[in-house]
Scaffold this motif. Structure first.
Motif, short mmCIF file in Angstrom:
data_model
loop_
_atom_site.label_atom_id
_atom_site.label_comp_id
_atom_site.label_asym_id
_atom_site.label_seq_id
_atom_site.Cartn_x
_atom_site.Cartn_y
_atom_site.Cartn_z
N GLU A 28 -5.27 3.74 -6.51
CA GLU A 28 -4.16 2.97 -5.94
C GLU A 28 -3.98 1.66 -6.69
OE1 GLU A 28 -5.24 2.54 -1.85
OE2 GLU A 28 -4.44 4.50 -1.29
N HIS A 81 4.33 0.51 1.16
CA HIS A 81 3.81 1.62 0.39
C HIS A 81 4.99 2.37 -0.20
CE1 HIS A 81 -0.37 1.30 1.92
NE2 HIS A 81 0.24 0.76 2.96
N ARG A 92 1.42 -0.08 -3.89
CA ARG A 92 1.33 -0.90 -2.69
C ARG A 92 1.76 -2.32 -3.05
NH1 ARG A 92 -3.86 -0.65 -1.76
NH2 ARG A 92 -3.83 1.05 -0.26
#
Length: 203
Positions: A28, A81, A92
């Motif tokens: 991420e 998101h 993010r």
């Protein structure tokens, strides 16, 4: 080159030195943006060819009250998101609210209409105001609800309770009748946990 590296490279190409250093953890990528720059930043994420984050997957609030040791930043933040379907990338985006007393950021409905209910949820549970939202009102709690239940200083048992009164034939609010109790297992409590201040413990 990994998908995460491609995403970071595309972000740097689009924003240059204006981009705060992305945080890559696991699979991420997280970037932090200032409130005043949020709307322009998000439009660029959606419309730039190398980014194309065309879907808003989720919006959530954060309360940093009593967060860790030594934290001195703003109390509230909003996290978005995003998903790029075409490029199979996720991102993010975090923005901290400038004012702890009136946390506020711009609404993203004009960019992603799906932000509507997410922003109402963050308003309801955290009290974060989304400037420009066309219908910002509670979505999970009752319209007469007092406070915002996901704030860390919100009492566990709430402020009031609601019940149906058969004599008045309507719903009424009354003081909470639930007695305070410890929900922390004894094996992990501190020695003074639940101390009332006069040497007596509540559990």
């Amino acid at each position: 080159m990994s998908t995460m590296s491609v995403a970071v490279s595309a972000l740097r190409a689009a924003f240059g030195e204006a981009l705060a250093e992305p945080v890559v953890f696991g699979d991420e990528v997280t970037v932090t943006v200032k409130p005043a720059e949020l709307s322009a930043f998000m439009r660029t994420l959606r419309d730039t060819e190398g980014l194309r984050f065309d879907q808003l997957i989720d919006v959530c609030g954060l309360d940093y009250f009593s967060y860790g040791t030594g934290y001195e930043g703003p109390r509230y933040a909003v996290v978005y998101h995003l998903l790029s379907v075409a490029l199979n990338q996720r991102l993010r985006v975090r923005v901290h609210c400038d004012d702890d007393d009136l946390p506020q950021v711009d609404s993203m409905i004009g960019i992603w209409p799906s932000a509507n209910w997410y922003e109402r949820e963050a308003f309801d549970l955290f009290g974060i105001v989304f400037e420009g939202h066309p219908d910002l009102r509670r979505i999970l709690t009752d319209y007469g609800f007092i406070g915002h239940p996901f704030r860390k200083d919100f009492p566990l048992s709430g402020n009031v309770e609601m019940r149906y009164d058969p004599e008045q034939r309507r719903v009424v609010y009354q003081p909470v009748t639930i007695e305070p109790r410890n929900n922390v297992p004894r094996i992990v409590r501190e020695e003074t946990y639940g101390d009332t201040g006069n040497g007596e413990s509540r559990g």
